[in-house]
Structure formats: C-alpha cells, structure tokens
Design a protein around this motif. Structure first.
Motif, PDB file in Angstrom:
ATOM      1  N   LEU A 130      43.957  44.614  30.638  1.00 18.32           N
ATOM      2  CA  LEU A 130      44.104  44.192  32.032  1.00 18.32           C
ATOM      3  C   LEU A 130      45.388  44.751  32.630  1.00 18.32           C
ATOM      4  CD1 LEU A 130      43.074  42.319  34.369  1.00 18.32           C
ATOM      5  CD2 LEU A 130      44.471  40.504  33.349  1.00 18.32           C
ATOM      6  N   SER A 152      45.204  48.546  33.169  1.00 21.20           N
ATOM      7  CA  SER A 152      44.339  48.809  34.311  1.00 21.20           C
ATOM      8  C   SER A 152      45.086  48.558  35.617  1.00 21.20           C
ATOM      9  CB  SER A 152      43.096  47.914  34.228  1.00 21.20           C
ATOM     10  OG  SER A 152      42.278  48.095  35.358  1.00 21.20           O
ATOM     11  N   ALA A 153      45.924  47.523  35.626  1.00 21.75           N
ATOM     12  CA  ALA A 153      46.664  47.174  36.839  1.00 21.75           C
ATOM     13  C   ALA A 153      47.729  48.204  37.177  1.00 21.75           C
ATOM     14  CB  ALA A 153      47.304  45.796  36.673  1.00 21.75           C
ATOM     15  N   HIS A 197      54.347  44.082  38.437  1.00 25.02           N
ATOM     16  CA  HIS A 197      53.038  44.055  37.791  1.00 25.02           C
ATOM     17  C   HIS A 197      53.026  43.039  36.634  1.00 25.02           C
ATOM     18  CE1 HIS A 197      50.588  47.064  39.740  1.00 25.02           C
ATOM     19  NE2 HIS A 197      51.558  47.962  39.688  1.00 25.02           N
ATOM     20  N   ASP A 205      52.854  39.546  37.987  1.00 28.43           N
ATOM     21  CA  ASP A 205      51.520  39.252  38.529  1.00 28.43           C
ATOM     22  C   ASP A 205      50.538  38.921  37.405  1.00 28.43           C
ATOM     23  OD1 ASP A 205      52.501  39.736  41.054  1.00 28.43           O
ATOM     24  OD2 ASP A 205      51.654  41.765  41.210  1.00 28.43           O
ATOM     25  N   ILE A 206      50.594  39.692  36.321  1.00 27.55           N
ATOM     26  CA  ILE A 206      49.707  39.426  35.186  1.00 27.55           C
ATOM     27  C   ILE A 206      50.066  38.101  34.529  1.00 27.55           C
ATOM     28  CG2 ILE A 206      48.982  40.235  32.914  1.00 27.55           C
ATOM     29  CD1 ILE A 206      47.802  41.896  35.112  1.00 27.55           C
ATOM     30  N   GLU A 236      48.533  35.401  36.542  1.00 21.17           N
ATOM     31  CA  GLU A 236      47.083  35.372  36.363  1.00 21.17           C
ATOM     32  C   GLU A 236      46.707  34.739  35.021  1.00 21.17           C
ATOM     33  OE1 GLU A 236      43.330  38.535  36.277  1.00 21.17           O
ATOM     34  OE2 GLU A 236      45.250  39.109  37.162  1.00 21.17           O
TER      35      GLU A 236
END
Length: 556
Positions: free
Chosen positions: A465, A468-469, A501, A504-505, A508
């Motif tokens: 993930l 990919s981000a 980033h 943010d992960i 999430e």
C-alpha cells in the motif's frame, strides 16, 4: 526439401506503434526504412518486443559498431545506420525465410525426434500455462493453428526466454538420454535484468543502445573473430548438435562471444511445423548452453550484482545478472544502476563493487556531450524488462516491465552528488516502508493475531500500500532532479513528501484497527496496543525523517 517461403525481410510480422499512435505490422526492411516514423514496437509481451529489438540491434552492431565515444557521437549525429543494415539484410536474404531451405530462420531444417513427435503450440507460446489451461484466452482453434507472423515472433521469443525444463530429444544430439533433452536452464535473456534506452523514435533508440564493444567491462570482441557475426551467418546449416559455452562451468568450452552473436544466441534448437498458411506445431529441443556467471564481459544490456555464494564456489570474484523482482518498481533498483559506487565485503574480505550498471548505461554515464553536434536528450527513458520463472525455472510466473524517465544530469559521473542523493532517498524510502510494515504487524498482533508468522501478511500488505502511494510522486520527483538545485535541497523536497505519505498511511492503518487492538494484549514480546504501536512508528519516523522547520515554524 521444401522451397523457402515467407521471408521476414518482406512479410509484415513485427507490430510497431507509429509516432501518431497507430499500430502497423512491418517486415524488417520496412521497419528500417521507417525508423524515424516508429515510436516503439507493439508486441503482445514486453519480452517479445525486447527480443526482436535485440535482434535488430545485432544487425546495427554487425554493420556499424562504434569504435569509441567520438565514433558514437558521429553515428548519433548521422542517425541509425539503416542503409547499411538494409544492405546487410539483402546480402543475407536467404537466411530469413521462416520455412523451407537449408537455413530456416533461427531453426534447424531437419530437426526431429526418434519418433517424429511434434509438440503443440503451447510449448512455444509464453502466455499459455502448461497443464490445465485456466485463465487463458488461448484454447481450441486459437492453439491449433497460428499465422506465420505470430509464429515468427514466438520463435524469436523462445530463443530469448524459453523456460528451463525437459525438451524433446533431437536425433543427432549426443546429450539426449532416454529420448529426452534434460534441462540446461532458460534461454539466454531469461537469466538477465535488461535495460533498454528509448529515444524519441526507433532511430534514436537504436543508436542510444549501440555502444562500443569495449564499453565498461565488455571484452571488445572483434567481428573478425570466429564468433564475431550474427548466429545466422554460419556456413554450415545448424544441426541438433549443441554445446556448453559457459565461462566458469568445468564442463563448458568458453569462447569469446561478440555482441551480435550474443544478441542472436540460439538457446534452443527449433523447427516450426507449418507453412505460410499457418503453423500447427513445433519441435523444440535444447540448444547452446550459456550460464550467466561473469557474462558482464560480453552482455551489454543487463544489470549485475556481486555474488558471494558464486564467488565462494568458483574461488574468484563473480558477478551475476541482477534480475527484477515482480511488483518492485524500477526506481527501487536505482541504487547500483546510477553512477554511484557502493561496496560490499568480498569473500577475500576486500571491498567489492556491489552493483554494476549495464555497459550501455556505463557508456552514457561517461559520455561528453560537447562532442555531439545533434542535440543529445535532456531526459532519458529507461525501460527494464525481465522474467520471473516458477520452480526449477520451468514455467513462466511473471513478466516484468517498467519504465523511468530521468534527467540526463543524474546519469553523468560529474554529477555524482545527484545520483548519490537519489540512491540515499531510495534507501530511505525502503526504510520507511519497513517501519510502515512493522506498524501494520503490531496493530494486528494487538488485535489478537498470534503464532508463527503473526503480522507477516499485514506487514506485506501495508508495504505494498505504501509503495503504491509513493510511486507516482517519487517518479515525478526523479524527473525534477536535474541539477538546477543542490542535491541536498532536492533530497529535502522528497523527504517532506515521504514523511507526509508515511503519516497518511499511518492514519489509514490506525483507522482500520479493530476495537480489541485499542485495548491491546500481551503478545509474548511485550504488551501491544494501538497507542504503543503508533509511538514506536512515530519514533522511527522522527529518527529517519525529522520534521523540517519552515521559516514560519522558526518564528513561532
């Protein structure tokens, strides 16, 4: 003997994408006449395209091998040597018939087994799984007969990428046992992690990849030597007899191999069964073996890595091809690809260069633009192509293809500070991904996952993930590293983006944590809950990516 038919110089068998985006099929002669109109090849698979491109490049090497950087600059100014290439092909026209005659293209005219067995086309076509053919668009009539144009493409592909495994035992092959040709490894390109430089059109592309035969680690084998020519330039028709030409294998008989010979290497003995109306089967046997150890001396397009196990085995420093890992973006392989030298300890306890770029890349790293009259690209498109095989390398598992656009500035040895900064940022991004994975693993352990491998699945999913981000933003950042700002300032720009980033992960992953993870539990390695997991992650993040103070923050 059948009369020769279906000549690949004239018949349209190579799909190409023109500069206006349309797709056309061309023969070899038309391809060379239209190099300035063609953007790229447009084959079914990237491995098919690169195999055909290497064949065309072999012809360029055969007629106009640049002697040095000055000679290369002259060729760049003049464009690809297409007229000489066309003259060469016309001279060898009889070697490019797909069917019939004594010299069928890349085949053995009388290849047969003791029982005259013929295999189905699934042995030739890479996208058809062996055995139960689930999840394939090819079955029934699609496998019963294919047009000669498609058969020609798969023939070239088989010589480059055929998997390892038992093949038909050919009559005349002294190494056959019990009617079988036992494994010798995959075809030559299957060993490699290839890089291919791309220009604005096929004309530029050919010259970018046409480097001196003594560039970097290459041995500089002359075309006048026994194996200086392309494989089809033999005086005697090819037979089932084959050899082992591995450099370090005790059973091998090494020879100096020119670039044209290697780019057209016959890893298999093949005979297509059919004619210009269609191909219905194939006789596929083992060909000339070539192991990958130390082949950086001859192969110009692969990346390489120092191998401790192979160095111990052969009692000398050994480099192996640096193959690509499925799902791993090319930018993650930039350490060792750009002109930044990193070392590892060799088996003799001395420092060894960890990675070697391809000879093609190395040549361009050293090139002096001042010697070139025609504008040299300001950015370079680098394509990476490779294959992942299954167990014993006997089946196709995945095909790798990725492309990066880099500023030429980072490809110059005089700007090693830029390439060193990119190297540092790739490694830093990998490290942050590791901590993102640890956060995900801790969260599922806090929720109750236990036992061997607890958290491993969550770790892998979170890293996927994360990569990919960051992928698009990292590629964009790479194109902006062009020397107009200091290397460190460019690095700081990426670090700010990378930190955001990661946060943010983190948010999430925490949002997706279960209520039981909030309370937590004793995992056997200590108590873990969401708060503790976040604290561990934040501590690691602040260690590797401390918050950068802005002017505004400094006035608070």
């Amino acid at each position: 003997m059948k009369n020769p038919e279906y000549n690949l110089l004239d018949e349209p068998w190579i799909p190409v994408r023109l500069l206006d985006g349309t797709i056309a099929d061309v023969g070899l002669l038309e391809l060379l006449r239209r190099t300035t109109e063609i953007a790229d090849l447009a084959c079914e698979l990237p491995t098919q395209s690169i195999a055909i491109q290497r064949l065309v490049l072999a012809i360029a090497y055969r007629v106009a091998p640049p002697r040095d950087a000055r000679d290369w600059a002259r060729q760049w100014d003049e464009g690809a040597p297409t007229e000489q290439m066309i003259e060469y092909l016309e001279r060898w026209r009889d070697r490019f018939y797909l069917f019939g005659g004594r010299f069928p293209f890349m085949q053995v005219a009388d290849l047969r087994t003791a029982k005259d067995a013929v295999s189905g086309l699934e042995k030739l076509i890479a996208d058809v799984p062996n055995g139960e053919q689930f999840f394939t668009t090819r079955h029934g009539r699609a496998l019963a007969c294919i047009p000669p144009s498609e058969a020609a493409r798969w023939l070239v592909h088989a010589q480059a990428y055929d998997p390892s495994g038992i093949r038909s035992g050919a009559v005349g092959d002294s190494q056959v046992k019990g009617g079988k040709g036992y494994p010798i490894g995959p075809s030559w390109c299957g060993h490699l992690g290839l890089v291919w430089l791309k220009g604005k059109d096929l004309d530029e592309t050919l010259v970018l990849n046409l480097v001196p035969a003594d560039a970097a680690q290459l041995r500089g084998v002359e075309s006048s030597t026994e194996w200086g020519a392309c494989s089809w330039e033999v005086s005697e028709a090819e037979s089932a007899v084959r050899g082992d030409y591995s450099l370090l294998d005790p059973s091998g008989t090494p020879r100096d191999i020119s670039i044209p010979r290697l780019l057209t290497w016959h890893s298999r003995r093949v005979r297509l069964v059919g004619n210009r109306e269609g191909v219905t089967g194939v006789v596929l046997a083992q060909g000339d073996k070539l192991a990958p150890q130390q082949m950086h001396r001859y192969e110009p397009q692969s990346l390489w890595r120092y191998s401790t196990p192979q160095s111990k085995k052969f009692k000398q420093d050994v480099y192996m091809p640096r193959k690509y890992e499925a799902g791993r973006a090319l930018w993650r392989n930039l350490p060792g690809t750009l002109p930044t030298v990193t070392t590892v300890q060799g088996v003799d306890k001395q420092p060894k260069q960890e990675f070697l770029p391809s000879a093609t890349l190395s040549f361009h790293y050293q090139l002096d633009n001042a010697s070139i009259e025609t504008a040299y690209p300001k950015v370079m498109r680098i394509q990476a192509v490779g294959v992942t095989y299954g167990p014993q390398e006997a089946t196709f598992e995945d095909i790798y293809s990725d492309e990066l656009t880099l500023s030429v500035a980072v490809m110059r040895v005089e700007h090693e500070d830029l390439s060193a900064e990119i190297d540092r940022q790739v490694r830093l991004t990998e490290e942050i991904a590791r901590h993102v994975g640890n956060l995900a693993a801790n969260l599922v352990r806090a929720a109750g996952e236990s036992g061997d491998g607890a958290g491993d699945g969550a770790r892998d999913r979170a890293k996927e993930l994360f990569f990919s981000a960051v992928d698009t933003d990292f590629r964009t950042w790479l194109t902006q590293v062009d020397g107009r700002e200091s290397a460190r300032d460019a690095g700081r720009r990426w670090e700010r983006s990378l930190r955001q980033h990661a946060l943010d992960i983190q948010a999430e992953l925490v949002r997706g944590a279960s209520s039981s993870a909030i309370i937590g539990r004793d995992t056997g390695r200590g108590y873990m809950n969401v708060g503790i997991a976040e604290n561990y992650f934040r501590a690691a993040l602040n260690k590797h990516l401390p918050l950068q103070k802005t002017n505004q923050e400094g006035t608070k």
